[in-house]
Design a protein around this motif. Structure first.
Motif, PDB file in Angstrom:
ATOM      1  N   LEU A  36      51.163  19.009  44.758  1.00 26.73           N
ATOM      2  CA  LEU A  36      51.196  20.411  44.363  1.00 26.73           C
ATOM      3  C   LEU A  36      51.694  20.629  42.936  1.00 26.73           C
ATOM      4  O   LEU A  36      51.520  21.716  42.381  1.00 26.73           O
ATOM      5  CB  LEU A  36      52.038  21.214  45.354  1.00 26.73           C
ATOM      6  N   ASN A  37      52.295  19.614  42.307  1.00 26.09           N
ATOM      7  CA  ASN A  37      52.758  19.739  40.925  1.00 26.09           C
ATOM      8  C   ASN A  37      51.664  19.481  39.906  1.00 26.09           C
ATOM      9  O   ASN A  37      51.819  19.801  38.736  1.00 26.09           O
ATOM     10  CB  ASN A  37      53.930  18.787  40.669  1.00 26.09           C
ATOM     11  N   ILE A  38      50.552  18.887  40.331  1.00 29.06           N
ATOM     12  CA  ILE A  38      49.432  18.629  39.428  1.00 29.06           C
ATOM     13  C   ILE A  38      48.557  19.876  39.391  1.00 29.06           C
ATOM     14  O   ILE A  38      48.175  20.410  40.427  1.00 29.06           O
ATOM     15  CB  ILE A  38      48.612  17.407  39.885  1.00 29.06           C
ATOM     16  N   GLN A  39      48.249  20.331  38.185  1.00 28.55           N
ATOM     17  CA  GLN A  39      47.474  21.554  38.027  1.00 28.55           C
ATOM     18  C   GLN A  39      45.991  21.251  37.860  1.00 28.55           C
ATOM     19  O   GLN A  39      45.615  20.234  37.279  1.00 28.55           O
ATOM     20  CB  GLN A  39      47.972  22.338  36.817  1.00 28.55           C
ATOM     21  N   LYS A  40      45.175  22.185  38.376  1.00 27.58           N
ATOM     22  CA  LYS A  40      43.732  22.052  38.218  1.00 27.58           C
ATOM     23  C   LYS A  40      43.117  23.429  38.056  1.00 27.58           C
ATOM     24  O   LYS A  40      43.734  24.452  38.371  1.00 27.58           O
ATOM     25  CB  LYS A  40      43.097  21.348  39.420  1.00 27.58           C
ATOM     26  N   LYS A  41      41.898  23.429  37.557  1.00 22.23           N
ATOM     27  CA  LYS A  41      41.059  24.618  37.526  1.00 22.23           C
ATOM     28  C   LYS A  41      39.773  24.255  38.235  1.00 22.23           C
ATOM     29  O   LYS A  41      39.131  23.262  37.889  1.00 22.23           O
ATOM     30  CB  LYS A  41      40.780  25.049  36.088  1.00 22.23           C
ATOM     31  N   THR A  42      39.408  25.033  39.239  1.00 25.64           N
ATOM     32  CA  THR A  42      38.184  24.768  39.989  1.00 25.64           C
ATOM     33  C   THR A  42      37.047  25.561  39.356  1.00 25.64           C
ATOM     34  O   THR A  42      37.056  26.790  39.358  1.00 25.64           O
ATOM     35  CB  THR A  42      38.348  25.128  41.470  1.00 25.64           C
TER      36      THR A  42
END
Length: 111
Positions: A18-24
């Motif tokens: 949950l600490n890794i960020q992403k954009k879908t």
């Protein structure tokens, strides 16, 4: 038609950390068989923990940075320009073991 600006997409968390960020960029069910198309940013030391997908192929493209991907326990270097294809049921884990951000674009295809 879809016309998408990556800079305008909301930031979410990667399900395996949950600490890794992403954009879908593309969500599930927008294109047949495509489960997602996303960009993840791994900060130094972040890990997407070991997991597998029963019925999905995953394709990773390293946009920038360096790290490691473990597939079924074997380590492979990740660096800018590399593609990695992970087949269904293959255990895999991504590790940013460098001091810079590891940026990965990836998509899943249902088998």
């Amino acid at each position: 038609m879809k016309y998408i600006n990556l800079n305008q997409l909301p930031i979410k968390s990667v399900s395996h950390n949950l600490n890794i960020q992403k954009k879908t960029i593309i969500e599930k069910d927008n294109i047949p068989h495509l489960t997602n198309f996303s960009q993840a940013i791994f900060k130094s030391g972040q890990i997407a923990t070991n997991h597998s997908h029963k019925d999905m192929w995953e394709v990773f493209f390293v946009e920038s940075g360096r790290g490691i991907i473990k597939i079924n326990g074997e380590e492979f270097l990740l660096e800018k320009g590399l593609y990695v294809i992970v087949e269904p049921k293959e255990n895999h884990e991504i590790i940013n073991n460098s001091q810079e951000d590891l940026i990965i674009n990836y998509f899943g295809i249902a088998s």
